[in-house]
Motif scaffolding. Structure first.
Motif, PDB file in Angstrom:
ATOM      1  N   ILE A   1       1.030  -1.380  -0.340  1.00 21.22           N
ATOM      2  CA  ILE A   1      -0.119  -0.151  -0.209  1.00 21.22           C
ATOM      3  C   ILE A   1       0.900   1.159  -0.042  1.00 21.22           C
ATOM      4  N   ALA A   2       1.999   1.252   0.677  1.00 25.01           N
ATOM      5  CA  ALA A   2       2.919   2.278   0.738  1.00 25.01           C
ATOM      6  C   ALA A   2       3.646   2.772  -0.514  1.00 25.01           C
ATOM      7  N   PHE A   3       3.634   1.528  -1.308  1.00 20.99           N
ATOM      8  CA  PHE A   3       4.506   1.755  -2.601  1.00 20.99           C
ATOM      9  C   PHE A   3       3.360   2.185  -3.493  1.00 20.99           C
ATOM     10  N   ILE A   4       2.144   1.745  -3.376  1.00 14.49           N
ATOM     11  CA  ILE A   4       1.115   2.124  -4.629  1.00 14.49           C
ATOM     12  C   ILE A   4       0.877   3.776  -4.301  1.00 14.49           C
ATOM     13  N   VAL A   5       0.808   3.966  -2.904  1.00 17.21           N
ATOM     14  CA  VAL A   5       0.445   5.751  -2.787  1.00 17.21           C
ATOM     15  C   VAL A   5       1.696   6.400  -3.240  1.00 17.21           C
ATOM     16  N   PHE A   6       2.813   5.798  -2.925  1.00 16.00           N
ATOM     17  CA  PHE A   6       4.075   6.627  -3.621  1.00 16.00           C
ATOM     18  C   PHE A   6       4.231   6.661  -5.043  1.00 16.00           C
ATOM     19  N   ALA A   7       3.748   5.616  -5.828  1.00 13.12           N
ATOM     20  CA  ALA A   7       3.858   5.436  -7.153  1.00 13.12           C
ATOM     21  C   ALA A   7       2.902   6.429  -7.522  1.00 13.12           C
ATOM     22  N   ALA A   8       1.653   6.347  -7.129  1.00 12.25           N
ATOM     23  CA  ALA A   8       0.638   7.191  -7.738  1.00 12.25           C
ATOM     24  C   ALA A   8       0.653   8.547  -7.554  1.00 12.25           C
ATOM     25  N   ALA A   9       1.465   9.124  -6.579  1.00 11.91           N
ATOM     26  CA  ALA A   9       1.677  10.699  -6.626  1.00 11.91           C
ATOM     27  C   ALA A   9       2.599  10.985  -7.981  1.00 11.91           C
ATOM     28  N   TYR A  10       3.591  10.243  -8.159  1.00 12.50           N
ATOM     29  CA  TYR A  10       4.608  10.513  -9.095  1.00 12.50           C
ATOM     30  C   TYR A  10       4.043  10.289 -10.589  1.00 12.50           C
ATOM     31  N   MET A  11       2.986   9.371 -10.588  1.00 11.67           N
ATOM     32  CA  MET A  11       2.405   8.975 -11.928  1.00 11.67           C
ATOM     33  C   MET A  11       1.235  10.166 -12.200  1.00 11.67           C
ATOM     34  N   ALA A  12       0.856  10.670 -10.994  1.00  9.88           N
ATOM     35  CA  ALA A  12      -0.397  11.707 -11.274  1.00  9.88           C
ATOM     36  C   ALA A  12       0.477  13.201 -12.074  1.00  9.88           C
ATOM     37  N   GLU A  13       1.756  13.272 -11.563  1.00 13.05           N
ATOM     38  CA  GLU A  13       2.449  14.624 -12.281  1.00 13.05           C
ATOM     39  C   GLU A  13       2.728  14.117 -13.824  1.00 13.05           C
ATOM     40  N   VAL A  14       2.964  13.049 -13.894  1.00 10.43           N
ATOM     41  CA  VAL A  14       3.386  12.528 -15.411  1.00 10.43           C
ATOM     42  C   VAL A  14       2.078  12.759 -16.281  1.00 10.43           C
ATOM     43  N   PHE A  15       1.089  12.171 -15.604  1.00 16.82           N
ATOM     44  CA  PHE A  15      -0.450  12.209 -16.309  1.00 16.82           C
ATOM     45  C   PHE A  15      -0.642  13.852 -16.528  1.00 16.82           C
ATOM     46  N   ARG A  16      -0.509  14.660 -15.470  1.00 19.14           N
ATOM     47  CA  ARG A  16      -0.727  16.094 -15.599  1.00 19.14           C
ATOM     48  C   ARG A  16       0.033  16.581 -16.776  1.00 19.14           C
ATOM     49  N   GLY A  17       1.159  16.366 -16.720  1.00 18.60           N
ATOM     50  CA  GLY A  17       2.008  16.989 -18.123  1.00 18.60           C
ATOM     51  C   GLY A  17       1.294  16.788 -19.377  1.00 18.60           C
ATOM     52  N   GLY A  18       1.037  15.421 -19.561  1.00 13.33           N
ATOM     53  CA  GLY A  18       0.272  15.067 -20.841  1.00 13.33           C
ATOM     54  C   GLY A  18      -1.171  15.563 -20.815  1.00 13.33           C
ATOM     55  N   LEU A  19      -1.929  15.972 -19.843  1.00 14.45           N
ATOM     56  CA  LEU A  19      -3.108  16.629 -20.057  1.00 14.45           C
ATOM     57  C   LEU A  19      -2.876  18.028 -20.427  1.00 14.45           C
ATOM     58  N   GLN A  20      -1.786  18.511 -19.803  1.00 19.86           N
ATOM     59  CA  GLN A  20      -1.620  20.303 -20.215  1.00 19.86           C
ATOM     60  C   GLN A  20      -0.972  20.411 -21.565  1.00 19.86           C
ATOM     61  N   ALA A  21      -0.513  19.320 -22.123  1.00 20.33           N
ATOM     62  CA  ALA A  21      -0.097  19.223 -23.362  1.00 20.33           C
ATOM     63  C   ALA A  21      -1.105  19.175 -24.519  1.00 20.33           C
ATOM     64  N   ILE A  22      -2.293  18.784 -24.232  1.00 18.13           N
ATOM     65  CA  ILE A  22      -3.323  18.801 -25.249  1.00 18.13           C
ATOM     66  C   ILE A  22      -3.660  20.167 -25.367  1.00 18.13           C
ATOM     67  N   PRO A  23      -3.828  20.356 -26.773  1.00 20.52           N
ATOM     68  CA  PRO A  23      -4.381  21.924 -27.217  1.00 20.52           C
ATOM     69  C   PRO A  23      -5.766  22.075 -26.678  1.00 20.52           C
ATOM     70  N   LYS A  24      -6.125  23.405 -26.267  1.00 26.69           N
ATOM     71  CA  LYS A  24      -7.676  23.788 -25.919  1.00 26.69           C
ATOM     72  C   LYS A  24      -8.606  23.403 -26.788  1.00 26.69           C
ATOM     73  N   GLY A  25      -7.993  23.404 -28.372  1.00 27.80           N
ATOM     74  CA  GLY A  25      -9.021  23.043 -29.284  1.00 27.80           C
ATOM     75  C   GLY A  25      -9.380  21.717 -29.127  1.00 27.80           C
ATOM     76  N   GLN A  26      -8.830  20.745 -28.529  1.00 25.78           N
ATOM     77  CA  GLN A  26      -9.305  19.402 -28.712  1.00 25.78           C
ATOM     78  C   GLN A  26     -10.734  19.585 -27.715  1.00 25.78           C
ATOM     79  N   PHE A  27     -10.547  20.239 -26.507  1.00 26.53           N
ATOM     80  CA  PHE A  27     -11.812  20.215 -25.448  1.00 26.53           C
ATOM     81  C   PHE A  27     -12.875  20.799 -26.258  1.00 26.53           C
TER      82      PHE A  27
END
Length: 381
Positions: A251-277
């Protein structure tokens, strides 16, 4: 009458034609030996660096081959290894199964061996895009229960007839590393996506909770989370209720990995142009449909390199569980060095561990490159 050509398309066409004109024809291109010589000996500086590297290689390679192959002992005893003076690969052969199963009872090793076969089969299925369906997720959940039941002899405290209970303190080797890394990352992946979406949410409470999780977990080392899960969490549990130590570490490993993966995914979401939305909203898609069909597929695809980089780092971080008394692959191998009959062969043990981790990390890297190529819209299908 031909339709007018869009200015942007025309500009790209002209640019590609100019680049094609600048490329020399195949008849005047240098052959690969000439190109290789120009690369490594084209300037005096490059020539000096190349000669120094070749000299070091000519000096060190024969010494390494003499130690690792010509004078090595592949089968034999520790005394024979010391007499030969080379590498003692017989030590790896002697301790190989211990590095795989740890202290698991010898007569019950068919159970973790079966788990390894099931795991390999599921990984092979999961790497094929044809099986990327909802049923695969259900299959992994079922396989996880089967693997845990085979290893421990019980599921959710209910014993399995015919299987002797084996405490998790006797688990070790590859099996523990697989459980912590593969299932930890698999569980952290959807949680990381939800945290990334929550951090970009317009609802203040959802955004605040997501930011608090991500920033707090990323602000502390994994070791501290493992200590909290092992020594602090049991103090807050009701009397008579106990969570297995390996599960707490997972569980500790999952909590730790999820926080780092969240920032990776946030970077991908920010890279999507506004026109897609805006395009998704124009055809009547709601938020969930927009994320599922339009935004997330693009965000996950463009972040594949960053995802794999995080995967590799977290996979190697599983070695930190040694500080709470859990024997993963590396810790099991280190404990094998304490055998009084096989003292003095740490170099071989660490080279073997490095080889195993390199193969695992390199496999993940190569698969991610192939996956990124397969999902590329520029690829001719």
């Amino acid at each position: 009458m031909n339709p007018p050509v869009a200015p942007a398309t025309f500009t790209a066409f002209v640019a590609s034609e100019r680049l094609a004109d600048l490329k020399p024809p195949a008849s005047v291109r240098p052959s690969w030996p000439v190109a290789l010589l120009r690369t490594y000996f084209g300037t005096p500086g490059n020539a000096v660096i190349t000669l120094v590297c070749l000299g070091l290689l000519a000096w060190l390679l024969p010494l390494f081959l003499s130690w690792a192959l010509f004078n090595a002992t592949f089968v034999g005893t520790a005394a024979q290894c010391r007499e030969a003076g080379g590498a003692c690969w017989a030590f790896i052969g002697e301790k190989f199964w211990f590095s795989v199963f740890g202290l698991y009872p010898f007569e019950q090793r068919w159970r973790p061996a079966t788990v390894l076969v099931i795991f390999a089969a599921m990984v092979a299925l999961s790497t094929q895009r044809a099986f990327w369906r909802r049923e695969l997720v259900y299959g992994w959940l079922g396989v996880l229960a089967v693997m845990w039941g085979l290893m421990g002899g019980s599921v959710l405290g209910i014993g399995i007839p015919g299987l002797e209970p084996v405490a998790t303190r006797l688990w070790g080797g590859w099996l523990v590393t697989i459980f912590l890394s593969v299932f930890g990352l698999a569980m952290a992946y959807p949680i990381g996506i939800m945290l990334a979406l929550g951090r970009r949410s317009k609802r203040p409470i959802v955004r605040a909770l997501s930011v608090a999780w991500i920033e707090f977990i990323r602000g502390v080392p994994l070791i501290s989370l493992l200590f909290i899960a092992t020594f602090i969490v049991p103090l807050f549990m009701p009397q008579g209720v106990e969570i297995d130590r390996l599960i707490r570490a997972q569980i500790a490993f999952i909590v730790f990995a999820a926080a780092y993966m969240a920032e990776v995914f946030r970077g991908g979401l920010q890279a999507i142009p506004k026109g897609q939305f805006e395009g998704a909203a124009s055809v009547g898609l709601n938020y969930a449909q927009t994320m599922r069909f339009i935004i997330l597929p693009q965000a996950l695809k463009i972040t594949i390199p960053a995802q794999v980089n995080t995967f590799i780092g977290l996979f190697k971080d599983t070695t930190l569980v040694l500080i709470i008394g859990i024997f993963d692959f590396f810790t099991t191998l280190r404990s094998a060095l304490g055998d009084s009959n096989w003292l003095g062969f740490a170099t071989e043990a660490y080279l073997y561990a490095a080889f195993v981790y390199f193969i695992a990390c390199y496999t993940m890297s190569r698969y991610s490159q192939r996956l990124e190529s397969d999902l590329s819209p520029e690829k001719v299908r």
